[in-house]
Design a protein around this motif. Structure first.
Motif, short mmCIF file in Angstrom:
data_model
loop_
_atom_site.label_atom_id
_atom_site.label_comp_id
_atom_site.label_asym_id
_atom_site.label_seq_id
_atom_site.Cartn_x
_atom_site.Cartn_y
_atom_site.Cartn_z
N ALA A 96 0.83 -1.20 0.00
CA ALA A 96 0.00 0.00 0.00
C ALA A 96 0.87 1.25 0.00
O ALA A 96 0.55 2.25 -0.67
CB ALA A 96 -0.93 -0.02 1.21
N ILE A 97 1.97 1.19 0.74
CA ILE A 97 2.88 2.35 0.79
C ILE A 97 3.43 2.62 -0.61
O ILE A 97 3.47 3.76 -1.08
CB ILE A 97 4.05 2.10 1.79
N ARG A 98 3.81 1.55 -1.29
CA ARG A 98 4.36 1.70 -2.64
C ARG A 98 3.31 2.28 -3.58
O ARG A 98 3.59 3.18 -4.36
CB ARG A 98 4.86 0.35 -3.15
N GLN A 99 2.08 1.76 -3.45
CA GLN A 99 1.01 2.22 -4.36
C GLN A 99 0.59 3.65 -4.05
O GLN A 99 0.19 4.39 -4.94
CB GLN A 99 -0.20 1.29 -4.26
N ALA A 100 0.66 4.04 -2.78
CA ALA A 100 0.18 5.37 -2.39
C ALA A 100 1.09 6.48 -2.91
O ALA A 100 0.64 7.61 -3.14
CB ALA A 100 0.07 5.44 -0.87
N GLY A 101 2.35 6.19 -3.10
CA GLY A 101 3.27 7.21 -3.58
C GLY A 101 3.32 8.39 -2.63
O GLY A 101 3.62 8.23 -1.45
N GLU A 102 2.95 9.56 -3.14
CA GLU A 102 3.00 10.78 -2.33
C GLU A 102 1.74 10.96 -1.48
O GLU A 102 1.70 11.81 -0.61
CB GLU A 102 3.15 12.01 -3.24
#
Ligand SMILES: Nc1ncnc2c1ncn2[C@@H]1O[C@H](COP(=O)(O)OP(=O)(O)OP(=O)(O)O)[C@@H](O)[C@H]1O
Ligand SMILES: [Mg+2]
Length: 293
Positions: A96-102
């Protein structure tokens, strides 16, 4: 402590006993009374007894009578809070962190929380029953933790806060007594020791649980199991073994094996230990007895 007179509409130990029988569990009056009191007083029920006497099944039957989902926590050596309470789903958080980006992301949102049995039971105290099975397998540290849980029915999750059950959930604990449980844990519970059933009750259980077994077969098997339990065996047969032995012997008999040959040949479902088998083999005819079935 307020007494809850109506739990699932059960008003007395006798009524609970009848409801358990309808749920295919034949409880003796002492067990029905202990279970009723635990429910009425809102206390955990602690069932202790030898392997195979019907502890887990009693808990499941109580859950069924109360129309509650049974959430089972199977204890084992080394069990810890992560297995009993909750865990964070790290791989999902990472993804999720990777997908959320900024973008803003709450990595401690509920979707990342894996609820284990104790947390699950806290969240659904009116709909579920918590079965803490074979608590004697857990270590002392876990027992202390359990005691705390049973005192206030709340769990503190550092990242999100405290989860508190609005009412005390129904809790049943079982123990095979491989070690003594802490005094403080016992004190918190209503305690009942489940013994092997007497022959009449055990034959009734066979008739209730086994399919198409003659009452005479049930009586003969129960008598033989009683004699086996009096021998110095490493693994004396439990009630499940009685039921299975009756079923197995009936099956062989239906295929033409004469009695008590069918009975003798099916011994492998009653005894599951090599040394026990070697001990019993020369005494088998005497142990089985001459009852016709
Ligand atoms: N009073 C009873 N009424 C109906 N069935 C029973 C009763 N007691 C035992 N049984 C039967 O015996 C089987 C074994 O019981 P159960 O698994 O609950 O034993 P246990 O005490 O939990 O054993 P263990 O210590 O090995 O976990 C049950 O599946 C059920 O068929
Ligand atoms: Mg069990």
């Amino acid at each position: 402590m307020p007494v809850r007179p109506v739990i699932g509409g059960i008003g007395s130990p006798g009524a609970l006993s009848e409801a358990l029988a309808a749920a295919q569990y034949d409880a003796d009056p002492e067990l029905a009374t202990a279970a009723y009191l635990a429910l009425a007083l809102g206390k955990p029920l602690l069932l202790e007894g030898s392997p195979g006497v019907g502890k887990t099944e009693a808990a499941k039957a109580i859950g069924s009578v109360l129309a509650r989902r049974v959430i089972r926590l199977q204890c084992f050596e080394g069990i810890d809070a992560a297995a009993a309470l909750y865990e964070w789903n790290y791989p999902r958080q990472m993804l999720a962190i990777r997908q959320a980006g900024e973008d803003y992301l709450n990595i401690y949102a509920d979707e990342f929380l894996i609820a284990r049995p104790m947390l699950e039971a806290l969240r659904a105290p009116e709909a579920a029953m918590l079965l803490i099975d074979e608590v004697d397998r857990a270590d002392h540290e876990f027992e202390a933790f359990l005691l705390e849980f049973l005192s206030d029915f709340q769990i503190s999750i550092p990242e999100t806060g405290t989860v508190r059950a609005p009412v005390a959930p129904v809790v049943v604990l079982t123990s095979n007594r491989t070690r003594d449980l802490h005094e403080a844990l016992r004190r918190r519970c209503v305690y009942h020791w489940i013994d092997y059933p007497d022959p009449e009750r055990e034959a009734r259980i066979v008739m209730m649980r086994a399919s198409a077994v003659a009452r005479s077969t049930a009586d003969a098997i129960v008598a033989a199991v009683g004699r086996l339990r009096a021998e110095p065996l490493a693994k004396p047969p439990g009630v499940a073994e009685t039921v299975e032995w009756a079923e197995a012997a009936t099956l062989l008999q239906r295929q033409g094996a004469p009695w008590p040959e069918a009975f003798r040949r099916a011994i492998g479902v009653a005894l599951k230990d090599h040394d026990d088998m070697a001990f019993v083999a020369p005494r088998l005819d005497a142990l089985i007895g001459g009852e016709a079935a």
